[in-house]
Design a protein around this motif. Structure first.
Motif, short mmCIF file in Angstrom:
data_model
loop_
_atom_site.label_atom_id
_atom_site.label_comp_id
_atom_site.label_asym_id
_atom_site.label_seq_id
_atom_site.Cartn_x
_atom_site.Cartn_y
_atom_site.Cartn_z
N VAL A 83 0.45 -1.42 0.29
CA VAL A 83 -0.77 0.00 0.09
C VAL A 83 1.01 1.24 -0.12
O VAL A 83 0.66 2.04 -1.11
CB VAL A 83 -1.26 -0.17 1.69
CG1 VAL A 83 -1.49 0.90 0.86
CG2 VAL A 83 -1.89 -0.93 0.99
N ALA A 84 1.91 0.97 0.56
CA ALA A 84 2.51 2.01 0.83
C ALA A 84 3.36 2.79 -0.35
O ALA A 84 3.44 3.23 -1.36
CB ALA A 84 3.99 1.92 1.94
N LEU A 85 4.33 0.98 -1.03
CA LEU A 85 4.64 1.12 -2.04
C LEU A 85 3.62 2.08 -3.69
O LEU A 85 3.84 3.05 -4.42
CB LEU A 85 5.02 0.10 -2.82
CG LEU A 85 6.40 -0.02 -3.98
CD1 LEU A 85 7.72 1.13 -4.05
CD2 LEU A 85 6.37 -1.27 -4.27
N TYR A 100 0.37 9.44 -8.15
CA TYR A 100 0.03 10.66 -8.15
C TYR A 100 -1.29 11.19 -7.17
O TYR A 100 -2.18 10.56 -7.80
CB TYR A 100 0.57 11.63 -8.88
CG TYR A 100 0.05 12.59 -8.74
CD1 TYR A 100 1.18 14.13 -7.77
CD2 TYR A 100 -0.83 13.55 -8.86
CE1 TYR A 100 0.82 15.39 -7.44
CE2 TYR A 100 -0.62 15.18 -9.05
CZ TYR A 100 0.15 16.03 -8.16
OH TYR A 100 -0.60 16.96 -7.80
N GLY A 101 -1.17 11.86 -6.54
CA GLY A 101 -2.63 11.86 -5.59
C GLY A 101 -2.87 11.27 -4.52
O GLY A 101 -4.21 11.29 -4.26
N SER A 102 -2.81 10.10 -4.46
CA SER A 102 -3.03 9.10 -3.26
C SER A 102 -2.29 9.40 -1.76
O SER A 102 -2.18 10.68 -1.87
CB SER A 102 -1.53 7.67 -3.02
OG SER A 102 -1.37 6.89 -4.63
N ASP A 103 -3.15 9.03 -1.08
CA ASP A 103 -4.07 9.91 0.38
C ASP A 103 -3.14 8.11 0.84
O ASP A 103 -4.37 7.84 1.55
CB ASP A 103 -5.26 9.91 0.32
CG ASP A 103 -4.94 10.70 2.07
OD1 ASP A 103 -4.38 10.77 2.93
OD2 ASP A 103 -6.34 11.36 2.22
N ALA A 124 -3.76 -2.06 -11.63
CA ALA A 124 -5.16 -2.60 -10.72
C ALA A 124 -3.97 -2.57 -9.44
O ALA A 124 -4.35 -3.46 -9.12
CB ALA A 124 -6.13 -3.19 -11.29
N LEU A 125 -3.40 -1.56 -9.46
CA LEU A 125 -3.15 -1.72 -7.75
C LEU A 125 -3.47 -1.94 -6.09
O LEU A 125 -3.48 -2.28 -5.60
CB LEU A 125 -2.18 -0.61 -7.56
CG LEU A 125 -0.49 -0.44 -9.31
CD1 LEU A 125 -0.14 0.37 -8.94
CD2 LEU A 125 0.09 -1.76 -8.95
N ASP A 126 -4.72 -0.77 -6.58
CA ASP A 126 -5.74 -0.82 -5.09
C ASP A 126 -5.77 -2.55 -5.32
O ASP A 126 -6.46 -2.88 -4.03
CB ASP A 126 -6.57 0.22 -5.62
CG ASP A 126 -5.86 1.66 -5.83
OD1 ASP A 126 -5.51 1.22 -4.50
OD2 ASP A 126 -6.63 2.41 -5.94
N ASP A 127 -6.62 -3.09 -6.24
CA ASP A 127 -7.09 -4.57 -6.61
C ASP A 127 -5.79 -5.13 -5.73
O ASP A 127 -5.98 -6.29 -4.97
CB ASP A 127 -7.68 -4.94 -7.80
CG ASP A 127 -8.85 -4.08 -7.99
OD1 ASP A 127 -9.74 -3.58 -6.42
OD2 ASP A 127 -9.75 -4.84 -8.59
N LEU A 128 -4.76 -5.41 -6.42
CA LEU A 128 -3.96 -5.77 -6.23
C LEU A 128 -3.28 -5.88 -4.67
O LEU A 128 -2.76 -7.10 -3.97
CB LEU A 128 -2.02 -5.77 -6.99
CG LEU A 128 -2.37 -6.05 -8.32
CD1 LEU A 128 -0.81 -5.42 -8.95
CD2 LEU A 128 -2.51 -7.58 -8.21
N CYS A 129 -3.28 -4.73 -3.49
CA CYS A 129 -2.89 -4.69 -2.35
C CYS A 129 -3.82 -4.77 -1.44
O CYS A 129 -3.90 -5.59 -0.35
CB CYS A 129 -2.89 -3.16 -1.98
SG CYS A 129 -1.89 -2.34 -3.16
#
Length: 411
Positions: free
Chosen positions: A225-227, A233-236, A366-371
């Motif tokens: 998630v941190a990576l 850009y723009g991630s919270d 799809a990094l959100d789904d991977l995390c």
């Protein structure tokens, strides 16, 4: 003889008032108003009636011409920040459906790639319209006879067309290789995270390390998630890690300059504090190398784009090609140069735009789904750990059944 003198004395006040009558209210009692007030009022009115300075007009024209590109860029950036999803079986069925061409055609106006092409396509189509109008006016003798018709031989275009095609192919291929490299890097990070968590669950057996073991697994889940927040850009990151880390740990991570390496520090210190054998500790520490490798590949892809000279060459070639295309096609097409320029600009600039978009690979994944998938897998492994161990211990305690020599079960 005195009559003219009296008339001059009566006219004299009116002549003195006439210059100031436009700047001050007419009051018959004040024959000689103070000179300062009309002077101040005249300055204010003159300033208000003065035309706008050239700089403001220039800014207005620039803002008008920048309106459409800014609108297209906003749509493009919103599309870049859109969350991608991992494909399911239903998505693959829809992806290879026979109706996909009609569906893609009907959704053209909502495509960010097509909408981002509006500024260049409008510009080159307008140039083609202007050239066609000029040539028509010269042919109909609406303009002076010494003005030439803009036409040229198509031979230079026939010679340079293969060069433009190869340039676009190499540009797109280079961008796709970066996309593929980013996808492989994240595949290794996800696989390394799952393997790291499995090894930690199997290695830590002491009940006194239960809390530290749970914290270690939470840090392992938090690393992808941190990576992800580090490369998009723009991630919270505070919102994404709020449910994974404790408040104090999250404050330390947010205060650090490099958040993924800070979480690696938490993981490394947790391994040192566990009551483990040296061999198991070395095995767990060796798993951290995949995290460092993932950070290195991601930062290299983010910091080093395709050589800028290559990108500039492709852009300049496309611009010069479409600026002169109406002149080349005028003899054969006449007014058809306008739709021909539109189709050529829309198709060739679309290929170049796709190459620019996938050059930064991480918003396309799809990094959100991977995390989320990594988190679910590790949490499921943590929940099933105790049940799986109990089942295996019970099987170990069972007495194996004896079989008769002839293969039939013993009675």
């Amino acid at each position: 003889m005195r009559k003219p003198t009296t008339t001059t004395t009566t006219i004299q006040p009116s002549t003195t008032l006439s210059p100031s009558s436009h700047f001050a209210p007419r009051t018959p009692l004040k024959l000689h108003p103070p000179p300062s007030k009309p002077h101040k009022h005249s300055l204010k009115i003159l300033c208000s009636q003065a035309p706008n300075p050239p700089s403001s007009q220039t800014l207005t024209l620039v803002s008008i011409f920048r309106a459409i590109p800014d609108w297209a860029d906003r749509i493009k950036e919103r599309g870049m920040q859109k969350n991608r999803k991992l494909y399911s079986h239903h998505d693959w069925l829809q992806h290879r459906s026979s109706l996909r061409h009609i569906r893609h055609l009907l959704t053209s106006l909502s495509s960010r790639v097509i909408l981002s092409l509006v500024p260049p396509v409008i510009a080159f189509t307008s140039v083609a319209t202007a050239i066609a109008s000029y040539n028509t006016a010269v042919s109909l003798h609406w303009l002076p006879g010494f003005l030439p018709v803009l036409r040229a031989s198509p031979l230079p275009y026939q010679l340079t067309a293969p060069a433009l095609a190869l340039l676009l192919v190499f540009r797109t291929e280079a961008s796709y290789s970066r996309f593929e490299e980013g996808r492989k890097a994240w595949t290794k990070v996800v696989a390394g995270t799952n393997d790291f968590a499995r090894q930690a669950i199997a290695s830590v057996e002491s009940s006194s390390d239960a809390l530290l073991k749970e914290a270690l697994l939470q840090y392992i889940i938090a690393f992808p998630v941190a990576l992800k927040c580090h490369v998009i850009y723009g991630s919270d990151i505070g919102r994404d890690l709020k449910n994974l880390l404790e408040v104090d740990d999250l404050a330390v991570v947010l205060s650090s300059k490099h958040r993924p390496r800070c979480i690696i520090g938490f993981i490394s210190q947790s391994i040192q504090l566990l009551n483990l054998e040296e061999e198991k500790r070395h095995v767990l520490e060796s798993k951290i190398s995949c995290f460092h490798e993932g950070i290195g590949v991601c930062e290299q892809l983010m910091g080093v784009p395709i050589p800028l000279s290559y990108t500039r060459l492709t852009s300049r070639f496309l611009v010069l090609w479409h600026l002169t295309l109406p002149i080349i096609l005028w003899d054969d097409c006449n007014w058809i140069v306008v739709p021909a320029t539109f189709i050529s600009a829309a198709s060739l600039f679309c290929i170049e735009e796709v190459g620019v978009l996938i050059e930064e690979p991480f918003p396309m994944l799809a990094l959100d789904d991977l995390c989320k998938l990594v988190q679910n897998n590790i949490q499921e492994a943590m929940a099933n750990e105790k049940m799986i161990r109990e089942r295996l211990v019970s099987k170990r305690k069972k007495v194996p059944r004896e079989h008769s020599p002839n293969g039939l079960p013993a009675s």
